[in-house]
Structure formats: structure tokens, C-alpha cells
Design an enzyme around this catalytic site. Structure first.
Site, PDB file in Angstrom:
ATOM      1  N   ASP A  63     -16.165  -3.448  -1.127  1.00 37.03           N
ATOM      2  CA  ASP A  63     -15.715  -3.318   0.263  1.00 37.03           C
ATOM      3  C   ASP A  63     -16.934  -3.265   1.157  1.00 37.03           C
ATOM      4  O   ASP A  63     -17.899  -2.550   0.876  1.00 37.03           O
ATOM      5  CB  ASP A  63     -14.882  -2.043   0.436  1.00 37.03           C
ATOM      6  CG  ASP A  63     -13.684  -2.008  -0.507  1.00 37.03           C
ATOM      7  OD1 ASP A  63     -13.240  -3.086  -0.924  1.00 37.03           O
ATOM      8  OD2 ASP A  63     -13.204  -0.902  -0.818  1.00 37.03           O
ATOM      9  N   ASP A  88       0.851  -1.186   0.000  1.00 39.26           N
ATOM     10  CA  ASP A  88       0.000   0.000   0.000  1.00 39.26           C
ATOM     11  C   ASP A  88       0.892   1.244   0.000  1.00 39.26           C
ATOM     12  O   ASP A  88       1.807   1.354   0.833  1.00 39.26           O
ATOM     13  CB  ASP A  88      -0.906   0.019   1.227  1.00 39.26           C
ATOM     14  CG  ASP A  88      -1.902  -1.139   1.242  1.00 39.26           C
ATOM     15  OD1 ASP A  88      -2.018  -1.833   0.222  1.00 39.26           O
ATOM     16  OD2 ASP A  88      -2.561  -1.334   2.275  1.00 39.26           O
TER      17      ASP A  88
END
Length: 246
Positions: free
Chosen positions: A136, A15
Site C-alpha cells: 500500500d 469490506d
């Protein structure tokens, strides 16, 4: 790399935020439990340990709207394994720019959910196997815009819509357990797996080798491991033994 029913791809997460490789708790800015320079070197490290695929999320693009395009190019130059990439993809031009860099799979979240026709366009142009929709989930409802806005549908309720729009796979992240290093809930994964005939990559809360075994048994085609790798709760070499379907 296409998905194989006989294995579950295990993908380390890289990330990117403010030029560094980070791991956030529940995706909250400022909650970095890990912060490492040179994300491209981190990706190379995971490749050298045997990862067949790297999962890259541009958090700067998602949270701040400042894309990490140069770092993404560095990662692609550094590693030879396929990359799946998401974060900060807010228009078709940028999506095409990334796909033209030879990203294996592009993960589309908010844009795809709000403008599903963009999934169809990209799928028609680049092939469905290169287009992944990100679903998500928080409290079993889909969340968008960096997990800040909730829509009143569950991942299972809308997954088939995106198959019809041309998505070739799904990234399913359970935000309820993301980054907490406390394990994951099997029921949401199993519900989604039953509801749609698309490859599913699961992310969120994977903390132990036992979690990896359970996910292998669930039939998902891939998993993303982040914080557990960076805090040495999971050894990647050990984890990779469970890529073959149990």
C-alpha cells in the site's frame, strides 16, 4: 483462479466492519459512505452479476484487531467463485486457519513486510500462487498498520524482495486516491509493473469505465473496484466487458 495474461480480473470489493459491508473514505474509521447488512449476500450479489473473483477485506481485523472469521466463513459458504482475502492477519496460525478454509489467495500486509520470513513459510506450505503481498502506497512510500505507519521505501523498491521470499502476486493500493472517487494515477502502477515480474492487482480510485480501460492497457492482471460500484458510478456488467485484454 490463477492469473491469465490474456485477461484482467475485475474483482468487486466486500469490506467487512462490525458485521457489515462498508466502504470507507481513505480507510478512515467513521467515514463509511456505504454500510450494508449481510456481507455474504453482497458477495453473492456480485457473483450473480458475473464476477469471477471476490476481494474481501476484514477491516475489523485491520482496524480493531477483532477478526470477522464467522462472516468470512459465511461468504465462503454463500459463493462459489474464488475469494482473495486480507485484513487483520497478524500471525502464522491465523493465516493457516484462513488458508485451510480454502481461500484462493491470502493477502498479507504488515506481517509480511515486518516479518518477510512468514511469506516464505506460507509460500512453502501452501504454494506461492496462494500468497499475495499487499504493498500500500501513500506519497509513493509503503504504508503499514492500516495505513497509519510509513516506511521509507517505495513499492517498486521492495517488490522484488517479496518475489524472492515466495509471494506469488502483489496487491498494490494507492492510498492517495483510495475511496475519493476521483480517478487514479497511472505512473505508480506503470512503475511497479516495470519493476517486478509478478502478477499485480491494482486498487484505489477506480471511478469510471475509462479508468478500467487504462488499467487494462497497463497490463495489470487484476483490479479491485469498491466505492464506484456501491455508488453506481460503475456498472459491474459493463465493467466485466473489459476483462479481456484490450
Amino acid at each position: 483462479m490463477s492469473f491469465n495474461k490474456n485477461e484482467m480480473l475485475i474483482m468487486p470489493a466486500v469490506d467487512i466492519k462490525n458485521g457489515k459491508c462498508v466502504q470507507l473514505v481513505q480507510g478512515e474509521p467513521g467515514s463509511e459512505m456505504v454500510k450494508i447488512d449481510n456481507p455474504e449476500k453482497v458477495a453473492k450479489y456480485w457473483e450473480d452479476l458475473g464476477a469471477k473473483n471476490i476481494h474481501v477485506i476484514d477491516l475489523s481485523g485491520t482496524i480493531d484487531g477483532e477478526t470477522s472469521f464467522d462472516i468470512i466463513k459465511k461468504i465462503l459458504n454463500e459463493v462459489s467463485v474464488p475469494i482473495q482475502l486480507g485484513g487483520g492477519i497478524r500471525n502464522l496460525d491465523y493465516a493457516r486457519q484462513l488458508l485451510d478454509l480454502d481461500i484462493e489467495r491470502l493477502i498479507i500486509g504488515t506481517m509480511g513486510i515486518q516479518q518477510p520470513e512468514t511469506i516464505t513459510q506460507l509460500s512453502d506450505e501452501y504454494g506461492p500462487e496462494r500468497i499475495m503481498i499487499s504493498l500500500d502506497s501513500k506519497d509513493n512510500k509503503v504504508v503499514i498498520k492500516g495505513w497509519q505507519e510509513k516506511i521509507d521505501k517505495s513499492p517498486s523498491e521492495i517488490a522484488n524482495d517479496f518475489k524472492e521470499h515466495g509471494a506469488g502476486s502483489i496487491l498494490f493500493t494507492n492510498v492517495d486516491v483510495e475511496g475519493l472517487l476521483g480517478g487514479f494515477y497511472t505512473e505508480p502502477v506503470e512503475d511497479l509493473k516495470k519493476s517486478v515480474d509478478l502478477p499485480i492487482v491494482y486498487s484505489g480510485g477506480i471511478t469510471t469505465i475509462d479508468d478500467i480501460k487504462k488499467l487494462n492497457e497497463s497490463g495489470v492482471e487484476g483490479i479491485v473496484i469498491g466505492s464506484a460500484l456501491y455508488t453506481d458510478k460503475i456498472d459491474l456488467t459493463e465493467a466485466l466487458k473489459y476483462q479481456k485484454r484490450i
